[in-house]
Write an enzyme that holds these catalytic residues in place. Structure first.
Site, PDB file in Angstrom:
ATOM      1  N   LYS A 180      38.337  35.970  49.572  1.00  0.00           N
ATOM      2  CA  LYS A 180      39.354  36.750  48.582  1.00  0.00           C
ATOM      3  C   LYS A 180      39.141  36.281  47.272  1.00  0.00           C
ATOM      4  O   LYS A 180      38.938  35.004  46.849  1.00  0.00           O
ATOM      5  CB  LYS A 180      40.857  36.155  49.067  1.00  0.00           C
ATOM      6  CG  LYS A 180      41.719  36.896  48.270  1.00  0.00           C
ATOM      7  CD  LYS A 180      42.187  38.150  48.710  1.00  0.00           C
ATOM      8  CE  LYS A 180      42.941  39.054  47.632  1.00  0.00           C
ATOM      9  NZ  LYS A 180      42.057  39.364  46.401  1.00  0.00           N
ATOM     10  N   THR A 181      39.063  37.010  46.115  1.00  0.00           N
ATOM     11  CA  THR A 181      38.944  36.807  44.761  1.00  0.00           C
ATOM     12  C   THR A 181      40.430  36.522  44.118  1.00  0.00           C
ATOM     13  O   THR A 181      41.380  36.910  44.762  1.00  0.00           O
ATOM     14  CB  THR A 181      38.569  38.217  44.076  1.00  0.00           C
ATOM     15  OG1 THR A 181      39.403  39.160  44.294  1.00  0.00           O
ATOM     16  CG2 THR A 181      36.964  38.250  44.391  1.00  0.00           C
ATOM     17  N   GLY A 182      40.302  36.029  42.847  1.00  0.00           N
ATOM     18  CA  GLY A 182      41.418  35.719  42.084  1.00  0.00           C
ATOM     19  C   GLY A 182      41.122  35.699  40.789  1.00  0.00           C
ATOM     20  O   GLY A 182      40.215  35.535  40.337  1.00  0.00           O
ATOM     21  N   SER A 188      45.132  35.382  42.870  1.00  0.00           N
ATOM     22  CA  SER A 188      45.259  36.262  44.340  1.00  0.00           C
ATOM     23  C   SER A 188      44.492  35.637  45.126  1.00  0.00           C
ATOM     24  O   SER A 188      44.819  36.230  46.303  1.00  0.00           O
ATOM     25  CB  SER A 188      44.710  37.766  43.828  1.00  0.00           C
ATOM     26  OG  SER A 188      45.587  38.499  43.017  1.00  0.00           O
TER      27      SER A 188
END
Length: 270
Positions: A209-211, A64
């Site tokens: 932003k995480t993923g 993501s």
């Protein structure tokens, strides 16, 4: 070579030739993925490395974190308009997790990491324009073909599939974004920065932003990203933290990676 030792080698050659004769796609099989831990922090303007720990040049799925370049693409292509437009309603055919079955706008999309919203953006783009933007960005390996023989690059390539990027490439991309030098409109730059979630880490204001995903066909390795930039007293840094290992957590690995980085940052950069 003993005769018995030849059999696996001969069998592999036969399979390769059969695939080639039948016109089937042939892709090299990567070695089993080892654990990866990387923290990379750089000055935004100069690119000077302020802190580096672990393996930071190995490419893996962006998961993501790809929502950052996808926001640039969406705004530049006119699919996204502002922080809250378009607002799309959930549809049963999206087959999303229960928490994602809601009306979503660009800010909610980034904040809650809604996969079906990403896929609606790429569907509206179409495969040709999607591949064009990713190539133009020079994003990671630029491979949006998706899984072999599945024709799913438009909706899956960034999630445990063909598209891969390293932490070093993530920070290079972020530096270009913050400098306004990506090959998209000024509005796309500004709106993308505006919808990224913000967090506090001591005196730092962090945008990132995480993923999260599981890697490989067996899914034994879980991946956690947290990428973005942080500001304090007029200073701006970019960062990427990546964790790939077999440890299970009670939440998506990206959230755990983010929490750990926010805790660590004040002690890493004074």
């Amino acid at each position: 070579m003993r005769q018995m030792d030849r059999y696996p080698f001969i069998f592999a050659i036969v399979l390769f030739l059969l695939a080639w004769m039948l016109g089937l796609p042939v892709r090299a099989q990567s070695a089993p993925l080892d654990d990866i831990h990387c923290t990379l922090i750089q000055e935004q303007q100069s690119g000077e490395t302020l802190y580096q720990d672990g393996v930071c040049d190995q490419r893996v799925s962006p998961a993501s974190t790809f929502k950052v370049p996808l926001a640039l693409i969406g705004y530049d292509a006119g699919i996204l308009s502002d922080q809250h437009t378009p607002s799309w309603d959930y549809k049963p055919e999206f087959k999303a997790a229960k928490r994602d079955r809601k009306t979503v706008d660009p800010t909610i999309w980034e904040r809650d990491s809604i996969v079906w919203y990403s896929r609606e953006i790429t569907r509206r783009l179409g495969a040709e324009k999607f591949a064009f933007y990713v190539s133009k960005f020079g994003y990671g390996n630029k491979d949006v073909a998706g899984d072999a023989s599945k024709d799913n690059g438009l909706t899956q390539s960034w999630i445990n599939s063909s598209l891969e990027i390293s932490p070093v490439e993530q920070t290079a991309f972020l530096r270009q974004l913050l400098a306004g030098k990506m090959p998209v409109s000024a509005k796309a730059h500004e709106m993308t920065k505006a919808i990224l979630p913000a967090f506090a880490a001591g005196d730092w204001t962090v945008h990132g932003k995480t993923g999260s995903t599981r890697l490989g066909q067996d899914g034994k390795r879980s991946l956690g990203w947290f990428v973005g930039w942080a500001e304090k007293s007029g200073r701006r840094i970019v960062f990427a933290r990546l964790v790939v290992d077999a440890k299970r957590t009670g939440e998506p690995k990206g959230l755990a990676t983010r929490a750990a980085f926010l805790k660590d940052l004040p002690g890493l950069i004074k």
